[in-house]
Design a protein around this motif. Sequence first.
Motif, PDB file in Angstrom:
ATOM      1  N   THR A  78      13.127  22.921   1.029  1.00  0.00           N
ATOM      2  CA  THR A  78      13.630  23.064   2.392  1.00  0.00           C
ATOM      3  C   THR A  78      12.496  23.094   3.401  1.00  0.00           C
ATOM      4  OG1 THR A  78      13.649  25.488   2.310  1.00  0.00           O
ATOM      5  CG2 THR A  78      15.659  24.344   1.633  1.00  0.00           C
ATOM      6  N   VAL A  79      11.306  23.480   2.972  1.00  0.00           N
ATOM      7  CA  VAL A  79      10.172  23.577   3.883  1.00  0.00           C
ATOM      8  C   VAL A  79       9.524  22.212   4.109  1.00  0.00           C
ATOM      9  CG1 VAL A  79       7.876  24.601   4.177  1.00  0.00           C
ATOM     10  CG2 VAL A  79       9.748  25.976   3.284  1.00  0.00           C
ATOM     11  N   ILE A  80       9.437  21.401   3.077  1.00  0.00           N
ATOM     12  CA  ILE A  80       8.746  20.115   3.146  1.00  0.00           C
ATOM     13  C   ILE A  80       9.788  18.997   3.183  1.00  0.00           C
ATOM     14  CG2 ILE A  80       7.135  18.599   1.942  1.00  0.00           C
ATOM     15  CD1 ILE A  80       5.883  21.115   0.743  1.00  0.00           C
ATOM     16  N   ASP A  81       9.608  18.066   4.105  1.00  0.00           N
ATOM     17  CA  ASP A  81      10.580  16.979   4.272  1.00  0.00           C
ATOM     18  C   ASP A  81      10.499  15.932   3.167  1.00  0.00           C
ATOM     19  OD1 ASP A  81      11.608  18.071   6.578  1.00  0.00           O
ATOM     20  OD2 ASP A  81      10.217  16.996   7.881  1.00  0.00           O
ATOM     21  N   SER A  82       9.333  15.731   2.610  1.00  0.00           N
ATOM     22  CA  SER A  82       9.138  14.714   1.586  1.00  0.00           C
ATOM     23  C   SER A  82       9.546  15.260   0.215  1.00  0.00           C
ATOM     24  CB  SER A  82       7.670  14.295   1.564  1.00  0.00           C
ATOM     25  OG  SER A  82       7.384  13.516   0.429  1.00  0.00           O
ATOM     26  N   ALA A  83      10.353  14.489  -0.494  1.00  0.00           N
ATOM     27  CA  ALA A  83      10.773  14.917  -1.833  1.00  0.00           C
ATOM     28  C   ALA A  83       9.583  14.957  -2.789  1.00  0.00           C
ATOM     29  CB  ALA A  83      11.850  13.983  -2.373  1.00  0.00           C
ATOM     30  N   PHE A  84       8.743  13.939  -2.731  1.00  0.00           N
ATOM     31  CA  PHE A  84       7.576  13.908  -3.605  1.00  0.00           C
ATOM     32  C   PHE A  84       6.596  15.017  -3.232  1.00  0.00           C
ATOM     33  CE2 PHE A  84       3.326  12.364  -4.798  1.00  0.00           C
ATOM     34  CZ  PHE A  84       3.519  12.260  -6.161  1.00  0.00           C
ATOM     35  N   GLY A  85       6.432  15.269  -1.935  1.00  0.00           N
ATOM     36  CA  GLY A  85       5.538  16.333  -1.490  1.00  0.00           C
ATOM     37  C   GLY A  85       5.999  17.698  -1.961  1.00  0.00           C
ATOM     38  N   SER A  86       7.298  17.949  -1.887  1.00  0.00           N
ATOM     39  CA  SER A  86       7.806  19.247  -2.360  1.00  0.00           C
ATOM     40  C   SER A  86       7.663  19.382  -3.868  1.00  0.00           C
ATOM     41  CB  SER A  86       9.260  19.437  -1.930  1.00  0.00           C
ATOM     42  OG  SER A  86      10.093  18.500  -2.550  1.00  0.00           O
ATOM     43  N   LEU A  87       7.824  18.282  -4.588  1.00  0.00           N
ATOM     44  CA  LEU A  87       7.628  18.316  -6.039  1.00  0.00           C
ATOM     45  C   LEU A  87       6.182  18.640  -6.379  1.00  0.00           C
ATOM     46  CD1 LEU A  87       8.669  17.748  -8.954  1.00  0.00           C
ATOM     47  CD2 LEU A  87       7.961  15.385  -8.578  1.00  0.00           C
ATOM     48  N   VAL A  88       5.243  18.003  -5.683  1.00  0.00           N
ATOM     49  CA  VAL A  88       3.825  18.232  -5.957  1.00  0.00           C
ATOM     50  C   VAL A  88       3.447  19.679  -5.627  1.00  0.00           C
ATOM     51  CG1 VAL A  88       1.489  17.624  -5.195  1.00  0.00           C
ATOM     52  CG2 VAL A  88       3.149  15.828  -5.699  1.00  0.00           C
ATOM     53  N   ILE A  89       3.884  20.186  -4.476  1.00  0.00           N
ATOM     54  CA  ILE A  89       3.554  21.556  -4.092  1.00  0.00           C
ATOM     55  C   ILE A  89       4.162  22.558  -5.085  1.00  0.00           C
ATOM     56  CG2 ILE A  89       3.858  23.318  -2.301  1.00  0.00           C
ATOM     57  CD1 ILE A  89       1.825  21.150  -1.603  1.00  0.00           C
ATOM     58  N   ALA A  90       5.414  22.325  -5.478  1.00  0.00           N
ATOM     59  CA  ALA A  90       6.065  23.228  -6.441  1.00  0.00           C
ATOM     60  C   ALA A  90       5.324  23.223  -7.779  1.00  0.00           C
ATOM     61  CB  ALA A  90       7.519  22.829  -6.635  1.00  0.00           C
ATOM     62  N   LEU A  91       4.934  22.052  -8.246  1.00  0.00           N
ATOM     63  CA  LEU A  91       4.196  21.985  -9.505  1.00  0.00           C
ATOM     64  C   LEU A  91       2.825  22.643  -9.396  1.00  0.00           C
ATOM     65  CD1 LEU A  91       5.067  18.426 -10.845  1.00  0.00           C
ATOM     66  CD2 LEU A  91       5.771  20.628 -11.767  1.00  0.00           C
ATOM     67  N   LEU A  92       2.175  22.480  -8.259  1.00  0.00           N
ATOM     68  CA  LEU A  92       0.879  23.133  -8.078  1.00  0.00           C
ATOM     69  C   LEU A  92       1.016  24.648  -8.114  1.00  0.00           C
ATOM     70  CD1 LEU A  92      -0.805  20.926  -5.338  1.00  0.00           C
ATOM     71  CD2 LEU A  92      -1.468  21.143  -7.736  1.00  0.00           C
ATOM     72  N   ILE A  93       2.046  25.170  -7.470  1.00  0.00           N
ATOM     73  CA  ILE A  93       2.254  26.623  -7.491  1.00  0.00           C
ATOM     74  C   ILE A  93       2.561  27.107  -8.900  1.00  0.00           C
ATOM     75  CG2 ILE A  93       3.806  28.466  -6.730  1.00  0.00           C
ATOM     76  CD1 ILE A  93       3.996  26.988  -4.055  1.00  0.00           C
ATOM     77  N   VAL A  94       3.455  26.410  -9.570  1.00  0.00           N
ATOM     78  CA  VAL A  94       3.885  26.842 -10.905  1.00  0.00           C
ATOM     79  C   VAL A  94       2.758  26.704 -11.922  1.00  0.00           C
ATOM     80  CG1 VAL A  94       5.448  26.270 -12.792  1.00  0.00           C
ATOM     81  CG2 VAL A  94       6.322  26.416 -10.482  1.00  0.00           C
ATOM     82  N   MET A  95       1.948  25.664 -11.800  1.00  0.00           N
ATOM     83  CA  MET A  95       0.914  25.432 -12.804  1.00  0.00           C
ATOM     84  C   MET A  95      -0.389  26.176 -12.518  1.00  0.00           C
ATOM     85  SD  MET A  95       1.612  21.394 -13.446  1.00  0.00           S
ATOM     86  CE  MET A  95       0.128  21.128 -14.336  1.00  0.00           C
ATOM     87  N   PHE A  96      -0.757  26.297 -11.241  1.00  0.00           N
ATOM     88  CA  PHE A  96      -2.064  26.852 -10.943  1.00  0.00           C
ATOM     89  C   PHE A  96      -2.054  28.347 -10.661  1.00  0.00           C
ATOM     90  CE2 PHE A  96      -3.101  22.349 -10.025  1.00  0.00           C
ATOM     91  CZ  PHE A  96      -4.099  22.232 -10.985  1.00  0.00           C
ATOM     92  N   TRP A  97      -0.904  28.944 -10.457  1.00  0.00           N
ATOM     93  CA  TRP A  97      -0.881  30.391 -10.244  1.00  0.00           C
ATOM     94  C   TRP A  97      -1.382  31.153 -11.478  1.00  0.00           C
ATOM     95  CZ3 TRP A  97      -1.086  33.364  -6.281  1.00  0.00           C
ATOM     96  CH2 TRP A  97      -0.872  34.724  -6.439  1.00  0.00           C
ATOM     97  N   PRO A  98      -0.933  30.800 -12.687  1.00  0.00           N
ATOM     98  CA  PRO A  98      -1.482  31.508 -13.863  1.00  0.00           C
ATOM     99  C   PRO A  98      -2.978  31.281 -14.037  1.00  0.00           C
ATOM    100  CG  PRO A  98       0.494  30.305 -14.463  1.00  0.00           C
ATOM    101  CD  PRO A  98       0.150  29.898 -13.075  1.00  0.00           C
ATOM    102  N   VAL A  99      -3.447  30.085 -13.731  1.00  0.00           N
ATOM    103  CA  VAL A  99      -4.879  29.800 -13.853  1.00  0.00           C
ATOM    104  C   VAL A  99      -5.662  30.610 -12.822  1.00  0.00           C
ATOM    105  CG1 VAL A  99      -6.620  27.978 -13.667  1.00  0.00           C
ATOM    106  CG2 VAL A  99      -4.434  27.497 -14.769  1.00  0.00           C
ATOM    107  N   LEU A 100      -5.155  30.659 -11.610  1.00  0.00           N
ATOM    108  CA  LEU A 100      -5.815  31.428 -10.555  1.00  0.00           C
ATOM    109  C   LEU A 100      -5.877  32.909 -10.901  1.00  0.00           C
ATOM    110  CD1 LEU A 100      -6.966  31.494  -7.616  1.00  0.00           C
ATOM    111  CD2 LEU A 100      -4.622  31.982  -6.909  1.00  0.00           C
ATOM    112  N   THR A 101      -4.777  33.457 -11.397  1.00  0.00           N
ATOM    113  CA  THR A 101      -4.789  34.878 -11.749  1.00  0.00           C
ATOM    114  C   THR A 101      -5.698  35.145 -12.948  1.00  0.00           C
ATOM    115  OG1 THR A 101      -2.781  34.622 -13.083  1.00  0.00           O
ATOM    116  CG2 THR A 101      -2.505  35.348 -10.807  1.00  0.00           C
TER     117      THR A 101
END
Length: 99
Positions: A16-39
């Motif tokens: 709902t925040v990002i208008d681009s479907a591909f952009g929202s997919l990339v951002i969601a995957l980055l959050i889901v994948m890199f949060w455990p690595v960051l922590t």
Amino acid sequence: MVYALPWIALCAWISTVIDSAFGSLVIALLIVMFWPVLTWFATQANHAASFLQYLLPWGYKWWLLHPNVGMFFAGTGVMLAFTVLFGWLGLRHFQKRDL
């Protein structure tokens, strides 16, 4: 299934925040994948940073497999609370959008 609900709601909120479907997919995957690595890296630098994992549902995943029934229900409650929070944020942003 209970573990997937907050992540689905998070992805819906990002959509709902990002208008681009591909952009929202990339951002969601980055959050889901890199949060455990960051922590993990933060915990290696400072043990007090291990509490960062509890800002997203990632830190509560083991509660769902705990042999203590109370801990299992607490984990289920936390997952449902994250689902409600992310769903509410997505709904609030979606209603404010200019459709």
